[in-house]
Design a protein around this motif. Structure first.
Motif, PDB file in Angstrom:
ATOM      1  N   CYS A  78       0.873  -1.177   0.000  1.00  0.00           N
ATOM      2  CA  CYS A  78       0.000   0.000   0.000  1.00  0.00           C
ATOM      3  C   CYS A  78       0.907   1.222   0.000  1.00  0.00           C
ATOM      4  CB  CYS A  78      -0.913  -0.008   1.212  1.00  0.00           C
ATOM      5  SG  CYS A  78      -1.962   1.462   1.357  1.00  0.00           S
ATOM      6  N   ALA A  79       0.877   1.957  -1.084  1.00  0.00           N
ATOM      7  CA  ALA A  79       1.716   3.141  -1.227  1.00  0.00           C
ATOM      8  C   ALA A  79       0.913   4.377  -0.872  1.00  0.00           C
ATOM      9  CB  ALA A  79       2.237   3.237  -2.651  1.00  0.00           C
ATOM     10  N   GLY A  80       1.498   5.229  -0.033  1.00  0.00           N
ATOM     11  CA  GLY A  80       0.846   6.458   0.356  1.00  0.00           C
ATOM     12  C   GLY A  80       1.490   7.662  -0.296  1.00  0.00           C
ATOM     13  N   SER A  81       0.699   8.674  -0.577  1.00  0.00           N
ATOM     14  CA  SER A  81       1.221   9.901  -1.168  1.00  0.00           C
ATOM     15  C   SER A  81       1.617  10.865  -0.069  1.00  0.00           C
ATOM     16  CB  SER A  81       0.154  10.534  -2.059  1.00  0.00           C
ATOM     17  OG  SER A  81      -0.965  10.912  -1.270  1.00  0.00           O
ATOM     18  N   GLY A  82       2.375  11.862  -0.417  1.00  0.00           N
ATOM     19  CA  GLY A  82       2.700  12.916   0.527  1.00  0.00           C
ATOM     20  C   GLY A  82       3.934  12.631   1.353  1.00  0.00           C
ATOM     21  N   ARG A  83       4.391  13.656   2.064  1.00  0.00           N
ATOM     22  CA  ARG A  83       5.626  13.555   2.849  1.00  0.00           C
ATOM     23  C   ARG A  83       5.374  13.308   4.320  1.00  0.00           C
ATOM     24  NH1 ARG A  83       8.397  19.087   1.152  1.00  0.00           N
ATOM     25  NH2 ARG A  83       6.257  19.762   1.389  1.00  0.00           N
ATOM     26  N   THR A  84       4.092  13.102   4.688  1.00  0.00           N
ATOM     27  CA  THR A  84       3.759  12.935   6.099  1.00  0.00           C
ATOM     28  C   THR A  84       3.275  11.533   6.408  1.00  0.00           C
ATOM     29  OG1 THR A  84       1.515  13.745   5.695  1.00  0.00           O
ATOM     30  CG2 THR A  84       3.190  15.362   6.362  1.00  0.00           C
ATOM     31  N   PHE A  85       3.672  10.568   5.603  1.00  0.00           N
ATOM     32  CA  PHE A  85       3.200   9.193   5.764  1.00  0.00           C
ATOM     33  C   PHE A  85       3.495   8.663   7.155  1.00  0.00           C
ATOM     34  CE2 PHE A  85       1.719   5.252   4.089  1.00  0.00           C
ATOM     35  CZ  PHE A  85       2.518   4.246   4.633  1.00  0.00           C
ATOM     36  N   SER A  86       4.607   9.075   7.740  1.00  0.00           N
ATOM     37  CA  SER A  86       5.013   8.537   9.033  1.00  0.00           C
ATOM     38  C   SER A  86       4.113   8.979  10.179  1.00  0.00           C
ATOM     39  CB  SER A  86       6.457   8.928   9.337  1.00  0.00           C
ATOM     40  OG  SER A  86       6.570  10.328   9.406  1.00  0.00           O
ATOM     41  N   ARG A  87       3.235   9.928   9.984  1.00  0.00           N
ATOM     42  CA  ARG A  87       2.355  10.351  11.062  1.00  0.00           C
ATOM     43  C   ARG A  87       1.069   9.506  11.125  1.00  0.00           C
ATOM     44  NH1 ARG A  87       0.192  16.315   9.388  1.00  0.00           N
ATOM     45  NH2 ARG A  87       2.417  16.703   9.537  1.00  0.00           N
ATOM     46  N   TYR A  88       0.962   8.534  10.223  1.00  0.00           N
ATOM     47  CA  TYR A  88      -0.260   7.735  10.148  1.00  0.00           C
ATOM     48  C   TYR A  88      -0.066   6.315  10.666  1.00  0.00           C
ATOM     49  CZ  TYR A  88      -1.970  11.425   7.085  1.00  0.00           C
ATOM     50  OH  TYR A  88      -2.357  12.628   6.584  1.00  0.00           O
ATOM     51  N   ALA A  89      -0.982   5.891  11.507  1.00  0.00           N
ATOM     52  CA  ALA A  89      -1.104   4.470  11.788  1.00  0.00           C
ATOM     53  C   ALA A  89      -1.814   3.842  10.592  1.00  0.00           C
ATOM     54  CB  ALA A  89      -1.917   4.245  13.056  1.00  0.00           C
ATOM     55  N   MET A  90      -1.398   2.637  10.234  1.00  0.00           N
ATOM     56  CA  MET A  90      -1.918   1.993   9.038  1.00  0.00           C
ATOM     57  C   MET A  90      -2.575   0.657   9.379  1.00  0.00           C
ATOM     58  SD  MET A  90      -1.086   4.143   6.689  1.00  0.00           S
ATOM     59  CE  MET A  90      -1.482   3.135   5.254  1.00  0.00           C
ATOM     60  N   ALA A  91      -3.490   0.243   8.530  1.00  0.00           N
ATOM     61  CA  ALA A  91      -4.171  -1.025   8.771  1.00  0.00           C
ATOM     62  C   ALA A  91      -4.574  -1.667   7.451  1.00  0.00           C
ATOM     63  CB  ALA A  91      -5.405  -0.810   9.640  1.00  0.00           C
ATOM     64  N   TRP A  92      -4.817  -2.960   7.540  1.00  0.00           N
ATOM     65  CA  TRP A  92      -5.409  -3.708   6.448  1.00  0.00           C
ATOM     66  C   TRP A  92      -6.745  -4.269   6.937  1.00  0.00           C
ATOM     67  CZ3 TRP A  92      -3.627  -3.884   1.525  1.00  0.00           C
ATOM     68  CH2 TRP A  92      -2.300  -3.525   1.301  1.00  0.00           C
TER      69      TRP A  92
END
Length: 125
Positions: free
Chosen positions: A21-35
Motif C-alpha cells: 500500500c503506497a501512500g502519497s505525501g511527505r507525512t506518511f510517518s504520522r499515520y497508523a496503518m491497517a489492512w
C-alpha cells in the motif's frame, strides 16, 4: 493522504502473497496503518494494524501467525505478508490510514479516515 493498494492475485491454498500500500505525501510517518478485508457477501473486517513507527502491531485472530504487517516510512509503503493462505482468506483487501502517534491498536472501520481502493486476493482450494 492517498493510498494505492497492490499485490493481490490468485494463489493456491498454502501459498503466499505480499500486498503493498503506497501512500502519497511527505507525512506518511504520522499515520497508523491497517489492512481490512471484505469477502463476498460479508462485512468488511479488520485484519492487521501497525503504529506510525512500526513498533506496535496487532492482528485479528483469524490471521495471527500467518500474516505480518510492516512498513517502510522512507518509501511511504505498508506491507502485508500473507503466508499459508486458506480459501477463507479470499477477499478484497483494503489499506487504511489514521493520523495518530499512539501505539494503541484501532481495529474498527470508523477509526480510519483514509482508504485505498482495494486489491483482490483469491485463494483456491
Amino acid at each position: 493522504v492517498q493510498l494505492q493498494a497492490s499485490g493481490g492475485g490468485l494463489v493456491q491454498a498454502g501459498g503466499s502473497l505480499r500486498l503493498s500500500c503506497a501512500g502519497s505525501g511527505r507525512t506518511f510517518s504520522r499515520y497508523a496503518m491497517a489492512w481490512f478485508r471484505q469477502a463476498p457477501g460479508k462485512e468488511r473486517e479488520f485484519a492487521a494494524t501497525i503504529s506510525w513507527s512500526g513498533v506496535a502491531t496487532s492482528y485479528a485472530d483469524s490471521v495471527k501467525g500467518r500474516f505480518t504487517i510492516s512498513r517502510n516510512n522512507a518509501k511511504n509503503t505498508v506491507f502485508l505478508q500473507m503466508n499459508n493462505l486458506m480459501p477463507e482468506d479470499t477477499a478484497v483487501y483494503y489499506c487504511a490510514a489514521r493520523e495518530s502517534y499512539s501505539t494503541v491498536a484501532v481495529t474498527t472501520i470508523r477509526g480510519y479516515t483514509y482508504w485505498g481502493q482495494g486489491t483482490q486476493v483469491t485463494v483456491s482450494s
